[in-house]
Each structure stands twice: as C-alpha cells, then as structure tokens.
Design a protein around this motif. Structure first.
Motif, PDB file in Angstrom:
ATOM      1  N   VAL A  43      -8.645   0.948   5.756  1.00 54.29           N
ATOM      2  CA  VAL A  43      -8.187   0.943   4.356  1.00 54.29           C
ATOM      3  C   VAL A  43      -7.367  -0.324   4.089  1.00 54.29           C
ATOM      4  O   VAL A  43      -7.564  -1.016   3.083  1.00 54.29           O
ATOM      5  N   GLY A  91      -0.601  -0.759  -4.978  1.00 57.25           N
ATOM      6  CA  GLY A  91      -1.554  -1.855  -5.139  1.00 57.25           C
ATOM      7  C   GLY A  91      -0.906  -3.087  -5.765  1.00 57.25           C
ATOM      8  O   GLY A  91       0.182  -3.513  -5.378  1.00 57.25           O
ATOM      9  N   ILE A 149       0.307  -2.451 -11.215  1.00 56.56           N
ATOM     10  CA  ILE A 149       0.156  -2.201 -12.657  1.00 56.56           C
ATOM     11  C   ILE A 149       0.938  -0.966 -13.128  1.00 56.56           C
ATOM     12  O   ILE A 149       1.661  -1.030 -14.132  1.00 56.56           O
ATOM     13  N   GLU A 205       2.426   8.671   3.913  1.00 57.77           N
ATOM     14  CA  GLU A 205       2.621   9.828   4.794  1.00 57.77           C
ATOM     15  C   GLU A 205       4.042   9.857   5.350  1.00 57.77           C
ATOM     16  O   GLU A 205       4.443  10.815   6.014  1.00 57.77           O
TER      17      GLU A 205
HETATM   18  C1  LIG Z   1      -7.458   2.379  -4.718  1.00 62.52           C
HETATM   19  S1  LIG Z   1      -6.098   1.271  -4.503  1.00 62.52           S
HETATM   20  C2  LIG Z   1      -5.098   1.777  -5.883  1.00 62.52           C
HETATM   21  C3  LIG Z   1      -3.996   0.796  -6.209  1.00 62.52           C
HETATM   22  C4  LIG Z   1      -3.169   1.142  -7.443  1.00 62.52           C
HETATM   23  N1  LIG Z   1      -2.661   2.482  -7.395  1.00 62.52           N
HETATM   24  C5  LIG Z   1      -3.977   0.928  -8.710  1.00 62.52           C
HETATM   25  O1  LIG Z   1      -4.088   1.856  -9.510  1.00 62.52           O
HETATM   26  O2  LIG Z   1      -4.468  -0.175  -8.911  1.00 62.52           O
HETATM   27  C6  LIG Z   1      -5.297   1.978  -3.108  1.00 62.52           C
HETATM   28  C7  LIG Z   1      -3.968   1.328  -2.695  1.00 62.52           C
HETATM   29  O3  LIG Z   1      -3.280   2.261  -1.881  1.00 62.52           O
HETATM   30  C8  LIG Z   1      -2.855   1.638  -0.700  1.00 62.52           C
HETATM   31  N2  LIG Z   1      -2.895   2.671   0.348  1.00 62.52           N
HETATM   32  C9  LIG Z   1      -3.977   3.365   0.759  1.00 62.52           C
HETATM   33  N3  LIG Z   1      -3.635   4.271   1.694  1.00 62.52           N
HETATM   34  C10 LIG Z   1      -2.287   4.136   1.867  1.00 62.52           C
HETATM   35  C11 LIG Z   1      -1.334   4.793   2.707  1.00 62.52           C
HETATM   36  N4  LIG Z   1      -1.713   5.762   3.551  1.00 62.52           N
HETATM   37  N5  LIG Z   1      -0.038   4.415   2.630  1.00 62.52           N
HETATM   38  C12 LIG Z   1       0.350   3.413   1.785  1.00 62.52           C
HETATM   39  N6  LIG Z   1      -0.513   2.758   0.973  1.00 62.52           N
HETATM   40  C13 LIG Z   1      -1.809   3.117   1.011  1.00 62.52           C
HETATM   41  C14 LIG Z   1      -3.808   0.493  -0.465  1.00 62.52           C
HETATM   42  O4  LIG Z   1      -3.199  -0.523   0.291  1.00 62.52           O
HETATM   43  C15 LIG Z   1      -4.117   0.058  -1.894  1.00 62.52           C
HETATM   44  O5  LIG Z   1      -3.202  -0.893  -2.358  1.00 62.52           O
END
Ligand SMILES: C[S@@+](CC[C@H](N)C(=O)[O-])C[C@H]1O[C@@H](n2cnc3c(N)ncnc32)[C@H](O)[C@@H]1O
Length: 283
Positions: free
Chosen positions: A10, A86, A89, A137
């Motif tokens: 990821v 992310g 935004i 987590e």
């Molecule tokens: C689908 S993107 C969504 C980003 C943001 N929420 C948006 O709406 O644009 C997923 C984001 O969650 C982060 N992410 C995924 N799993 C994660 C985890 N277990 N802990 C922390 N961040 C996580 C990724 O690095 C990425 O930036």
C-alpha cells in the motif's frame, strides 16, 4: 497476505501516486488496475465552490470515494482527525470548517504523501493543521482527544480493521463522532475479487461487507451506527478495472452488479461517565 507485506505494498502504491501529483500529474490508485479503477470512485466528489482556493496539488492528489467533511457537520473549535489523509484535501477542508480555534490532524504512513500534504498545507496558509506520520492501526494521539474522526477510502485498505476501529474509539472524546467515507460491500462477493491484490490496493477487495462493518463498530462500543450509500457501482463501470486485474468481466460482472457502494459510515462514541469499551477492544 501478512499484514506487514500488505502495508508495504500500500505504501509503495500511494508513494508513487503522491510523486505523480507532486510532479503536476493526477494521482491514481496504482497497480495494474490504475486509473480505470479509481475513476468511477474518485471523480467529482467535491463541489467547485468547496475546492476553490485549495492548492491545486491537494485536489490532484485526491483519492477518496466520498466527501466526509461535507457530511460530518464539523463545528468551529472542534478537533478533527483524518485517517489516511493522503495529499491532505479533507484535512484542509476540515481546518477551514473548524476555524482558528479548532484543529485538523492528518495521519498517514506514506512519506511521499506526508511531504505532499505538508507542501499543500504551506500553500494553503492554514495554521491549525498538523500532519502526523503513523499507521491508522496505532494512532499517535492520546485517549479521548478528538471530536470527529473522518477518513476517505482508507479503512478498506487496512489488514486489521478491528484495530483501526478500536483505535478510533479510543482517541474519540465521549460523544465524539466517527464520520467516514469508505467502499462497502453489500452481500457476498465472488472469491476471485477477494483474492486479487491489485483490486485490494485499488480500493475494492479489502472492503467490509455492510453488516460486518456495523458489527465491528458495535462490538468496539459505538452507538448510533448508520451506513448511507453515496454511490452504487454498476458492474459495467468496473469492466476495465476487472479486465486490468485479469478477471473475466462476463463471468464476474453480473455477480457484483450493485454490490459495491461508496458509503458514508457514521457512528458515535457514547457520552458521559461509565463508558464501556467493547470486548473486541480490550487488550
Ligand atoms: C486511497 S488514498 C486516500 C487519501 C485521502 N484520504 C484522499 O481522500 O485523497 C489512501 C491513503 O491512506 C494511506 N494509508 C493506507 N493504509 C494506511 C494505514 N494502514 N495507515 C496509515 N495510512 C494509510 C495511504 O498512504 C494513502 O495516502
């Protein structure tokens, strides 16, 4: 798939997406399924009036599946935490809503996303914002310190959703709100979809079934649980997505029609004294 491996995959995918947005492109969910997967899910989530005035790269990096700040009813002075923030935004939108007496935290584990989010914060001029590095987590904030948890299409990526929900419960103040956009599954999903790592990373195969989501929230101690569909996906929209992941749409398509939704998931941490943490969260 081991949880650690999943997190590394990821991170790599979203690191690449962040670099693309930072270089002036548009972020995509990554992998073989790439932009065709995200498009029906991530497009047109925000009103132009809402994103006017935000840094362009924050908008370009948007990879959510809903608009949690619009539905969360944020109040001036509140503290908000965005899980998996992310490019930032929703954190920037939250910061505007809670105003100078409030605070908006973003939490993300991917360095490239954090760098982009901090750049976007600087450009926005907002000072009531802080981006934290860490995993959803294991949230690096104290118990009972947050009024509202938002998240946009991230919990479906976690290999330990129970832990995420317990952590959300822990950091919320009594009476605090869980207000999350996520991809949710309605009913059974063909096993080929669950097995596809590309689909998982591209937002879909790690999604919880609607009943399972409610159950996890309930056992963590949440109340007033509601799952409201915001988009319902037709199998036709996923045709390219499934083909890119090596799946036969003719075979899989009819079985998934209308079963994947983007939803707004709400719940509240009970208020007052004598608060009981659900059995699933006692460690
Ligand atoms: C689908 S993107 C969504 C980003 C943001 N929420 C948006 O709406 O644009 C997923 C984001 O969650 C982060 N992410 C995924 N799993 C994660 C985890 N277990 N802990 C922390 N961040 C996580 C990724 O690095 C990425 O930036």
């Amino acid at each position: 798939m081991a949880k650690q491996n999943l997190q590394e995959i990821v991170k790599e995918k979203y690191g690449t997406a962040a670099l693309r947005a930072a270089a002036g492109g548009v972020a995509t969910c990554g992998g073989g399924a790439d932009s065709s997967c995200c498009d029906p899910i991530t497009k047109n989530l925000y009103d132009s009036s809402q994103i006017a005035g935000l840094p362009q790269k924050a908008v370009a990096a948007s990879l959510g599946c809903g608009n949690p700040t619009e539905l969360a009813q944020l109040q001036p002075g509140e503290t908000v935490l965005d899980l998996g923030s992310g490019g930032g935004i929703d954190v920037l939108l939250s910061a505007k809503r809670v105003g100078p007496d409030g605070k908006a935290y973003g939490l993300d584990m991917t360095d490239e996303m954090l760098a982009l989010a901090r750049e976007n914060q600087q450009k926005s001029g907002l000072t009531n914002v802080e981006f934290l590095k860490g995993a959803i987590e294991s949230i690096p904030l104290p118990d009972n310190s947050v009024d509202v948890i938002i998240s946009n299409c991230v919990i479906n990526l976690s290999g330990d959703k129970d832990r995420v929900i317990c952590e959300a419960f822990r950091v919320l103040k009594p009476g605090g709100r869980f207000a999350v956009s996520d991809v949710v599954v309605r009913g059974d999903v063909p096993v080929e979809i669950r097995k596809s790592m590309e689909l998982w990373v591209g937002c879909i195969a790690g999604a919880l079934e609607e009943y399972e989501y409610r159950h996890k929230l309930f056992t963590a101690g949440f109340e007033s649980i509601d799952i409201e569909p915001t988009r319902i996906y037709k199998s036709e929209e996923a045709r390219d997505f499934l083909a890119a992941a090596g799946l036969d749409w003719e075979e899989v398509g009819p079985a998934i029609d209308g079963k994947f939704i983007s939803a707004f998931v709400r719940a509240a941490k009970p208020g007052g004294r004598g608060l009981v943490v659900g059995p699933s969260c006692r460690s």
